[in-house]
Design an enzyme around this catalytic site. Structure first.
Site, short mmCIF file in Angstrom:
data_model
loop_
_atom_site.label_atom_id
_atom_site.label_comp_id
_atom_site.label_asym_id
_atom_site.label_seq_id
_atom_site.Cartn_x
_atom_site.Cartn_y
_atom_site.Cartn_z
CB SER A 51 -67.60 22.60 -2.01
OG SER A 51 -66.29 22.30 -1.59
CD GLU A 76 -57.75 18.55 -5.60
OE1 GLU A 76 -57.61 17.63 -6.42
OE2 GLU A 76 -58.73 19.32 -5.56
CB SER A 105 -57.91 22.45 -4.80
OG SER A 105 -58.97 21.58 -4.44
#
Ligand SMILES: Nc1ncnc2c1ncn2[C@@H]1O[C@H](COP(=O)(O)OP(=O)(O)OP(=O)(O)O)[C@@H](O)[C@H]1O
Ligand SMILES: C[C@@H](N)C(=O)O
Ligand SMILES: [Mg+2]
Ligand SMILES: [Mg+2]
Length: 327
Positions: A299, A15, A165
């Site tokens: 996001s 990530e 993720s």
């Protein structure tokens, strides 16, 4: 005097690539008139501050200070922009507690607990929150694919138990796919969670504490164009995200109540994002809690902040001020 803020990013997991994107958004939106912001990259090669000209200064790990030229930089607080280990699983939080440096995320115990998906759903279930039925496997304990198939109804989701993720995740619709899915997840973590699929619409809810109050951001509905909200759907445009979600008042209230209760039960701090599937008959089911939710351009939290009529500068500023005031 301007406060000195260490914005930590990077990390030791897959990530890290998302952490750098999140940190860029946070850096760009922290008010430089109020804060001197130092981005600190924590990666397997070292912990360092990168100057604008690319020069690097190693962090003194004894007390998380920097020596830049003749200046000794001591931070007033840490803003955590690091997904995965060691920024989301309690390790850095424990270190900052030991040296007495306040940080923006949940405390060490909450971070460690919520980064373990299985332990998170177990505690949430005890608090009356609906969760999926699941099986927890350990790499070094023998496990049998048929036993998992006997215990759970297909389709199932196979995930690294400590991850994010959607890295290493698969949706399994036929028994024959399970062994390969387990292998893929075990490549990321030595624990794997196999979870029954919850049928329903997917929502994700941002919750934060500022000025001493718990606030719920406008809810987002996730409509993945892929089979589920996988890495590509998240970061390469293969999803539609609708904020605020087009839902009636009762669904909104049920999601807000569940998210607030979860924030309280887990004693959260800072901004977290809680993922849910809403089943028509049984209501919201919690999938997981993200204590360092993504802040990249793609996001959800930045979208929710804007939908709430705030700008990111005010939002991140409120999180910093809450941290400086004691969390
Ligand atoms: N039990 C389930 N039922 C239905 N869908 C699920 C289930 N578990 C996971 N999913 C799907 O897989 C996605 C990723 O799962 P999850 O949120 O647990 O993983 P993550 O890697 O921690 O994600 P994040 O990027 O939010 O940290 C969910 O957003 C959802 O689309
Ligand atoms: C970064 C990713 N784990 C998220 O929750 O947004
Ligand atoms: Mg997650
Ligand atoms: Mg998730």
């Amino acid at each position: 005097m301007k406060k000195k803020i260490a914005l930590v990013t990077g990390g030791y997991s897959g990530e890290a690539v998302i952490s750098y994107k999140s940190a860029r958004t946070i850096y760009n939106n922290l008010d430089k008139a109020k804060y001197d912001v130092y981005t600190i990259d924590i990666n397997p090669e070292g912990w360092y501050y990168e100057h604008e000209d690319g020069q690097k200064t190693l962090v003194n790990r004894e007390n998380f200070t920097l020596t830049v030229g003749a200046e000794l930089v001591r931070f007033d607080a840490v803003f955590v922009g690091l997904h995965g280990t060691p920024g989301e699983d309690g390790k850095l939080q424990g270190y900052f507690d030991m040296i007495g440096l306040p940080y923006s995320s949940c405390n060490a115990a909450t971070s460690a607990l919520t980064f373990n998906k299985r332990y998170t759903v177990a505690v949430a279930a005890m608090a009356g929150i609906n969760v999926a039925k699941s099986v927890h496997l350990f790499k070094h304990t023998p496990h049998d694919v048929n036993d998992v198939l006997d215990r759970l109804r297909l389709p199932v989701f196979v995930k690294p138990n400590n991850g994010g993720s959607s890295i290493g995740m698969s949706k399994v619709t036929e028994g024959g796919q399970l062994a390969a899915a387990l292998e893929k997840a075990f490549a990321e973590d030595d624990q794997v969670l196999v979870e029954e699929m919850i049928n329903g619409r997917e929502f994700t809810v941002g919750v934060y504490r500022a000025e001493g109050r718990i606030n719920v951001l406008p809810i987002t509905e996730i409509i993945a164009h892929n089979e589920f909200f996988d890495f590509e759907a998240k970061y390469q445009g293969k999803s539609s995200e609708v904020t605020p979600a087009d839902i009636d008042e009762s669904w909104k209230k049920n999601l807000e109540d569940a998210a607030t209760r979860i924030y309280e039960v887990f004693n959260c701090r800072g901004v977290v994002r809680i993922d849910f599937i809403y089943n028509d008959e049984k209501g919201p089911h919690m999938l997981e809690i993200n204590t360092v939710p993504g802040q990249s351009e793609a996001s959800v939290i930045p979208q929710q902040v804007r939908a709430a009529g705030m700008n990111l500068q005010d939002f991140y500023g409120a999180l910093v001020e809450q941290t400086l005031a004691g969390g």
